[in-house]
Design a protein around this motif. Structure first.
Motif, PDB file in Angstrom:
ATOM      1  N   SER A  53       0.831  -1.212   0.000  1.00 33.26           N
ATOM      2  CA  SER A  53       0.000   0.000   0.000  1.00 33.26           C
ATOM      3  C   SER A  53       0.861   1.255   0.000  1.00 33.26           C
ATOM      4  CB  SER A  53      -0.915  -0.005   1.227  1.00 33.26           C
ATOM      5  OG  SER A  53      -1.674  -1.184   1.287  1.00 33.26           O
ATOM      6  N   LEU A  54       1.813   1.333   0.929  1.00 29.23           N
ATOM      7  CA  LEU A  54       2.635   2.536   1.045  1.00 29.23           C
ATOM      8  C   LEU A  54       3.665   2.654  -0.067  1.00 29.23           C
ATOM      9  CD1 LEU A  54       3.219   2.830   4.894  1.00 29.23           C
ATOM     10  CD2 LEU A  54       1.853   4.285   3.439  1.00 29.23           C
ATOM     11  N   ARG A  55       3.967   1.544  -0.755  1.00 30.42           N
ATOM     12  CA  ARG A  55       4.922   1.611  -1.865  1.00 30.42           C
ATOM     13  C   ARG A  55       4.433   2.575  -2.948  1.00 30.42           C
ATOM     14  NH1 ARG A  55       9.015  -1.689  -3.799  1.00 30.42           N
ATOM     15  NH2 ARG A  55       8.581  -3.307  -2.252  1.00 30.42           N
ATOM     16  N   LEU A  56       3.119   2.721  -3.083  1.00 28.64           N
ATOM     17  CA  LEU A  56       2.559   3.618  -4.106  1.00 28.64           C
ATOM     18  C   LEU A  56       2.972   5.066  -3.878  1.00 28.64           C
ATOM     19  CD1 LEU A  56      -1.090   2.171  -4.200  1.00 28.64           C
ATOM     20  CD2 LEU A  56       0.779   1.681  -5.800  1.00 28.64           C
ATOM     21  N   PHE A  57       3.288   5.424  -2.630  1.00 32.82           N
ATOM     22  CA  PHE A  57       3.626   6.807  -2.314  1.00 32.82           C
ATOM     23  C   PHE A  57       5.121   7.006  -2.087  1.00 32.82           C
ATOM     24  CE2 PHE A  57      -0.770   6.184  -1.122  1.00 32.82           C
ATOM     25  CZ  PHE A  57      -1.387   7.325  -1.631  1.00 32.82           C
ATOM     26  N   PHE A  58       5.917   5.948  -2.307  1.00 24.77           N
ATOM     27  CA  PHE A  58       7.365   6.068  -2.133  1.00 24.77           C
ATOM     28  C   PHE A  58       7.981   6.886  -3.266  1.00 24.77           C
ATOM     29  CE2 PHE A  58      11.471   4.119  -3.473  1.00 24.77           C
ATOM     30  CZ  PHE A  58      12.264   4.721  -2.492  1.00 24.77           C
ATOM     31  N   ASN A  59       8.778   7.892  -2.878  1.00 25.65           N
ATOM     32  CA  ASN A  59       9.515   8.741  -3.827  1.00 25.65           C
ATOM     33  C   ASN A  59       8.579   9.445  -4.808  1.00 25.65           C
ATOM     34  OD1 ASN A  59      11.813   9.971  -4.858  1.00 25.65           O
ATOM     35  ND2 ASN A  59      12.281   8.303  -6.269  1.00 25.65           N
ATOM     36  N   THR A  60       7.399   9.894  -4.318  1.00 28.72           N
ATOM     37  CA  THR A  60       6.472  10.671  -5.141  1.00 28.72           C
ATOM     38  C   THR A  60       6.081  11.934  -4.357  1.00 28.72           C
ATOM     39  OG1 THR A  60       4.500   9.594  -4.249  1.00 28.72           O
ATOM     40  CG2 THR A  60       5.517   8.584  -6.173  1.00 28.72           C
ATOM     41  N   PRO A  61       5.796  13.022  -5.038  1.00 31.31           N
ATOM     42  CA  PRO A  61       5.428  14.269  -4.340  1.00 31.31           C
ATOM     43  C   PRO A  61       3.991  14.272  -3.818  1.00 31.31           C
ATOM     44  CG  PRO A  61       5.409  14.609  -6.706  1.00 31.31           C
ATOM     45  CD  PRO A  61       5.920  13.206  -6.504  1.00 31.31           C
ATOM     46  N   VAL A  62       3.196  13.256  -4.153  1.00 34.41           N
ATOM     47  CA  VAL A  62       1.803  13.228  -3.738  1.00 34.41           C
ATOM     48  C   VAL A  62       1.721  13.148  -2.213  1.00 34.41           C
ATOM     49  CG1 VAL A  62      -0.371  11.984  -3.891  1.00 34.41           C
ATOM     50  CG2 VAL A  62       1.146  12.098  -5.884  1.00 34.41           C
ATOM     51  N   LEU A  63       1.083  14.128  -1.588  1.00 31.25           N
ATOM     52  CA  LEU A  63       0.907  14.240  -0.136  1.00 31.25           C
ATOM     53  C   LEU A  63       2.223  14.420   0.627  1.00 31.25           C
ATOM     54  CD1 LEU A  63      -1.803  11.492   0.566  1.00 31.25           C
ATOM     55  CD2 LEU A  63      -2.143  13.942   0.249  1.00 31.25           C
ATOM     56  N   ALA A  64       3.335  14.593  -0.087  1.00 33.86           N
ATOM     57  CA  ALA A  64       4.626  14.733   0.598  1.00 33.86           C
ATOM     58  C   ALA A  64       4.668  16.045   1.377  1.00 33.86           C
ATOM     59  CB  ALA A  64       5.763  14.689  -0.413  1.00 33.86           C
ATOM     60  N   ASP A  65       5.275  16.008   2.573  1.00 37.16           N
ATOM     61  CA  ASP A  65       5.381  17.214   3.394  1.00 37.16           C
ATOM     62  C   ASP A  65       6.822  17.480   3.834  1.00 37.16           C
ATOM     63  OD1 ASP A  65       5.620  15.073   5.057  1.00 37.16           O
ATOM     64  OD2 ASP A  65       3.934  15.570   6.353  1.00 37.16           O
ATOM     65  N   VAL A  66       7.781  16.777   3.233  1.00 39.83           N
ATOM     66  CA  VAL A  66       9.192  17.028   3.500  1.00 39.83           C
ATOM     67  C   VAL A  66       9.982  16.642   2.253  1.00 39.83           C
ATOM     68  CG1 VAL A  66       9.594  14.746   4.503  1.00 39.83           C
ATOM     69  CG2 VAL A  66      11.112  16.625   5.098  1.00 39.83           C
ATOM     70  N   ILE A  67      11.041  17.396   1.981  1.00 42.51           N
ATOM     71  CA  ILE A  67      11.909  17.118   0.831  1.00 42.51           C
ATOM     72  C   ILE A  67      13.340  16.994   1.344  1.00 42.51           C
ATOM     73  CG2 ILE A  67      12.826  17.960  -1.355  1.00 42.51           C
ATOM     74  CD1 ILE A  67      10.238  19.429  -1.809  1.00 42.51           C
TER      75      ILE A  67
END
Length: 605
Positions: free
Chosen positions: A403-417
């Motif tokens: 599930s969380l792999r979908l959001f790995f290394n993507t800017p979607v919902l990201a709050d830190v860079i």
């Protein structure tokens, strides 16, 4: 030539009605085509009770077979000397028990097996579990709980066999197949092995007498056993559940209409399990959602305050703001929201537990069914029908590493860079805080990173840091090489993620163990350099293993320049545990000199 067999135990259970059924040993002797000239006699104890039956016969034509069949274990209590003598003189020991007599099996395991082990010498042991289990199919009725333990399971028999180093057999019935083909085949195999061993021992004694004056080649001992590294169990679901309990980095706040309570959560977690939350928080648009029921449920159940309830998705990184306020329109559903979130954060697979918790809270079957139906709709896969069976057959979406792999290394919902080596890597504080204690302190303490979107990273390459983040999101990692695994190990030690450190250690060890000697001699990989890094970064298990590895492959590493980089303490350890040892090499040199002096052919070289 002779073979001595001793059989202990009773193959009949305590409730057996067929007390006249022949014993396993007598059935085998009577039916086997290899047995002839059978003679039997009874032996009694001091009290006059029958203790064992002695059979004498011929097997394989001219081999004397002596069998002592002891159906009761009382001989160990009443006449220890006789039982010890029987076991000491046995070539093969057969231990029998009924699979339907759990009480006798427990007595055998706890009281008599330790006695057998004390008296046991170099002989073969066969454990025979006899009978068909009367309750082989487990009953789900609560009243039958005790009955489930009345049978001896296969795993219990196998474990007993392991303790004695025995061969385990299951004989479901005493018919011709099980007695002659199965039990008889194994018993005859051990009889042949016993005769071969006795013949071999006679030949060895004869050769030893002939060669007693001849110089023997030195025996090369086995290398020391390498230290064993144990992996650490995953605590992925526990980490995410703890995130909900501590409410760190919460970016969603759910309220009822009367604002009487607040329930905090995390967008990244909710969106990873539910398309409805993706729609609610702008990860997906209305045009991307092809299931109308999800759209209708989102509109009827939730309302995002201060703006359009379904805002367009900002694909960039949002600034650090207060949590998004979401009003829950259904008051009954809102009262159960804490339990629902605990269910989701725990992995979304304890459906029965969620049902029980909601039933206790609402105490109304209709309301309970109403809330559960909405949970199923929230977590269901789009386009699929939603039934109770779906929940129990795992059709609902789980919170897991996929599930969380979908959001790995993507800017979607990201709050830190993270800024590293001139590149940027987006991430999500909630996942980082849940999975890494160092990052939890960094983002929640009095540090600059706590209020910064852009966080620089030093001392680690971009690829290594991406592999580290991938582990935090997915609970798995696949290093491409030993050097990459070592770099990842160093990064894991820097951020105190111990399980990832153990995974890297196991990967390095597995790769080195599978490397052939020729490749090990020619590789440019410096094992000593790996050892220094492992010690510097507190990887004690790996550094100890590498020292043993160098010592075990002493002849290869002692020829490499890197061998000189070992410290005095490390060199002393390697010399002490080296293989082959100095003593063996000296003995081998002396033997070579003797062979050459005698002008004989060397049997070793």
């Amino acid at each position: 030539r002779s073979v001595n067999i001793v059989a202990f135990g009773n193959e009949r259970d305590g409730f057996s009605e067929d007390s006249q059924q022949p014993s396993l040993i007598w059935s085998y002797l009577r039916r086997s085509a290899l047995i002839s000239q059978i003679d039997s006699s009874l032996s009694a104890s001091h009290a006059g009770n029958q203790v064992f039956t002695e059979y004498q016969a011929c097997v394989f034509g001219n081999v004397r077979l002596v069998v002592h069949d002891c159906p009761v274990w009382d001989i160990f209590d009443s006449d220890w000397y006789t039982s010890y003598r029987l076991i000491g003189g046995a070539d093969i020991i057969v231990i029998k028990y009924s699979v339907n007599d759990k009480t006798s099996f427990q007595e055998l395991k706890n009281s008599y097996v330790p006695m057998v082990k004390k008296a046991l010498k170099h002989c073969s042991v066969i454990i025979s579990a006899i009978g068909a289990r009367k309750n082989g199919v487990p009953c789900t009725c609560p009243l039958c709980t005790s009955d489930r333990r009345s049978c001896v399971t296969t795993s219990e028999g196998v474990q007993l066999a392991k303790e004695l180093g025995a061969t385990y057999l299951e004989l479901h019935t005493l018919n011709d197949f099980y007695i002659q083909k199965y039990f008889g085949g194994v018993l005859e195999y051990f009889m042949i092995q016993c005769l071969n061993q006795k013949s071999s021992e006679k030949m060895k004694k004869r050769k030893k007498m002939q060669k007693c004056h001849r110089v023997q080649p030195p025996q090369l001992e086995q290398p020391e056993k390498m230290p064993i590294l144990k992996g650490e169990a995953s605590h992925y679901n526990a980490d995410l559940h703890n995130l909900l309990c501590c409410c760190q980095c919460a970016d969603v706040a759910f309220y009822p209409k009367d604002l009487s309570m607040v329930v905090e959560a995390h967008k990244i977690i909710l969106c990873s399990v539910s398309h409805l939350f993706m729609l609610l928080f702008g990860v997906k648009s209305l045009s991307d959602t092809h299931d109308a029921s999800i759209v209708q449920l989102a509109q009827s159940l939730f309302a995002v305050e201060a703006g359009d309830p379904f805002p367009s998705s900002p694909r960039g990184v949002p600034p650090c703001v207060l949590p998004v306020r979401v009003v829950v329109k259904d008051s009954v559903f809102c009262s159960c929201l804490p339990d629902i979130l605990h269910f989701i954060y725990s992995g979304a697979f304890q459906w029965e537990q969620l049902e029980e918790d909601i039933k206790k809270k609402l105490k109304d079957p209709d309301k309970t069914e109403h809330v559960l139906e909405k949970v199923k709709c929230i977590l269901k896969t789009p386009g699929k029908q939603n039934t109770v069976k779906d929940c129990k057959s795992h059709q609902i979406k789980w919170l897991n590493n996929i599930s969380l792999r979908l959001f790995f290394n993507t800017p979607v919902l990201a709050d830190v860079i993270f800024k590293i080596q001139g590149a940027t890597v987006p991430a999500h504080r909630a996942v980082l805080v849940a999975r890494c204690k160092v990052m939890a302190a960094m983002f929640n303490g009095n540090y600059l990173e706590a209020n910064s979107i852009l966080v620089p990273v030093y001392g680690v390459s971009k690829d290594t840091f991406l592999s580290f983040l991938e582990y935090l999101y997915t609970d798995s990692c696949c290093p491409a090489s030993i050097l990459q695994a070592m770099s990842l190990l160093i990064c894991a030690e820097m951020y105190q993620v111990m399980r990832l450190q153990h995974i890297c250690e196991l990967y390095i060890i597995t790769q080195l163990q599978s490397m052939p000697s020729r490749e090990l001699a020619s590789t440019s990989l410096s094992i000593v350099s790996l050892l220094k890094k492992a010690k510097f970064h507190n990887s004690d298990c790996l550094s100890t293993w590498l020292l043993h590895f160098i010592a075990t492959n002493y002849l290869i590493f002692s020829q490499k320049p890197e061998f000189q980089e070992l410290s005095v303490e490390e060199r002393n350890f390697v010399e002490m545990h080296r293989w082959p040892s100095n003593l063996y090499l000296k003995q081998l040199a002396d033997y070579r000199n003797y062979i050459h002096s005698q002008k004989c052919h060397c049997t070793v070289m």
